[in-house]
Design an enzyme around this catalytic site. Structure first.
Site, PDB file in Angstrom:
ATOM      1  N   SER A 127       0.833  -1.203   0.000  1.00 54.84           N
ATOM      2  CA  SER A 127       0.000   0.000   0.000  1.00 54.84           C
ATOM      3  C   SER A 127       0.865   1.250   0.000  1.00 54.84           C
ATOM      4  O   SER A 127       1.973   1.266   0.558  1.00 54.84           O
ATOM      5  CB  SER A 127      -0.892   0.001   1.247  1.00 54.84           C
ATOM      6  N   TYR A 152      -2.164  -0.406  10.038  1.00 52.21           N
ATOM      7  CA  TYR A 152      -2.402  -0.955   8.701  1.00 52.21           C
ATOM      8  C   TYR A 152      -1.147  -0.826   7.850  1.00 52.21           C
ATOM      9  O   TYR A 152      -0.688  -1.784   7.225  1.00 52.21           O
ATOM     10  CB  TYR A 152      -3.570  -0.226   8.039  1.00 52.21           C
TER      11      TYR A 152
END
Length: 335
Positions: A127, A152
């Site tokens: 990501s 995350y």
């Protein structure tokens, strides 16, 4: 070839499964169908390809070690695309253990399945959030990313490191893809675009964090899928020029690579909403709010390596992407 796609009922996983089936591959999909958002959307995405003669679907969780071992031993995929993960930056602040179970334990099970079953190439989702506290733009995979600002992001960085150890120890080719703000038809209802669209059609209010001054490298779903497929077809190779004296963060002496997949064109959040308003032909009410914990102010993908190694660069315009999203949104939620 036979490809295992995890997260196959998800936004990206379902779109990728469709493309792989269209080109003649056999796809084994796995998804845990959790209720992080309305599971019906997952069922509806899946309905597009679940009956295809070359598709097999498994309902289960990556954290289930025995299940994942059985999936690999039974189906023997030649290549794997790992897209299953607990998503969402803000949710990771509220429920961090969900990210440990899915993004770390689950990914470990995928790595083990690949190394024990002679998988030719593992491609996995990282990501743009791994860039965290980095401020040099555009974000380059050759820069270190050691300062994540959400759990995350930390789990995605950990995936890259875990993959490297397997590439080194077991010669497993692995490629990590740092996606930049993916949008388009069939996206998640917890993502900003669907929230914005719901506010527009219902005369609600769009909440603009950081007073709407975010800049994001918005990337259309079809461009992401095209990038995944091109990279999947070319297993990672060692960089023979890599040296520990000046270590390159994007390559390795092992068969391990990292790439950005982004539109290489950051857009102000206010302009993104403007494109949405234009597509729907309606203005939205807006509420300006401060920056949220875990958010970064801007993202901008350096995609030179993607261009050099795969002759590919995402190119769908925001206008085209938003029009396609609008058509899907209206047909799915309104008509």
């Amino acid at each position: 070839m036979k490809v295992l796609v995890t997260g196959a009922a998800g936004f990206i996983g379902s779109a990728l499964s469709l493309r792989l089936l269209e080109r003649g591959d056999e796809v084994v999909g796995i998804d845990n169908h959790n209720d992080y958002y309305n599971p019906q959307l997952k069922e509806d995405r899946l309905a597009r390809h679940i009956d295809h003669k070359n598709y097999t679907h498994i309902r289960g969780d990556l954290a289930d070690r025995a299940l994942i071992e059985d999936v690999f031993q039974t189906h023997k995929p030649s290549r794997v695309v790992n897209l299953a993960a607990q998503a969402g930056v803000r949710y990771s602040i509220e429920n961090p253990l969900a990210y440990i179970d899915s993004n770390l334990v689950g990914f470990g099970h995928i790595l083990e399945g690949c190394r024990n079953n002679n998988v030719e190439h593992l491609v996995y989702a990282s990501s743009s959030s791994v860039y965290g506290g980095n401020t040099k733009m555009p974000f380059s995979t050759h820069d270190n990313v050691n300062h994540p600002v959400s759990l995350y992001a930390a789990t995605k960085k950990a995936n890259e490191l875990m993959a490297h150890s397997y590439s080194h120890l077991y010669k497993l080719p692995t490629t990590g893809l740092r996606f930049f703000t993916v949008y388009g038809p069939w996206d998640r209802p917890d993502m900003a675009l669907q929230k914005f669209a719901q506010a527009v059609v219902s005369d609600g209010t769009i909440q603009l964090y950081n007073n709407g001054n975010h800049r994001r490298d918005f990337t259309y779903i079809d461009d992401i899928v095209e990038g995944i497929i091109r990279i999947l077809d070319k297993p990672a190779q060692p960089n023979l020029d890599w040296t520990g004296d000046e270590p390159d963060s994007a390559t390795s002496f092992a068969p391990w690579r990292i790439y950005n997949i982004g539109n290489n064109n950051p857009v102000e959040l206010k302009d993104y909403i403007g494109a949405l308003e234009t597509a729907f032909g309606k203005q939205a009410k807006k509420e300006l709010l401060p920056l949220q914990p875990g958010d970064v102010e801007g993202t901008f993908a350096d995609v030179d390596d993607l261009v050099n190694d795969f002759d590919y660069k995402p190119a769908t315009s925001l206008k085209t992407g938003m029009e396609n999203f609008k058509n899907w949104f209206k047909s799915y939620y309104i008509n």
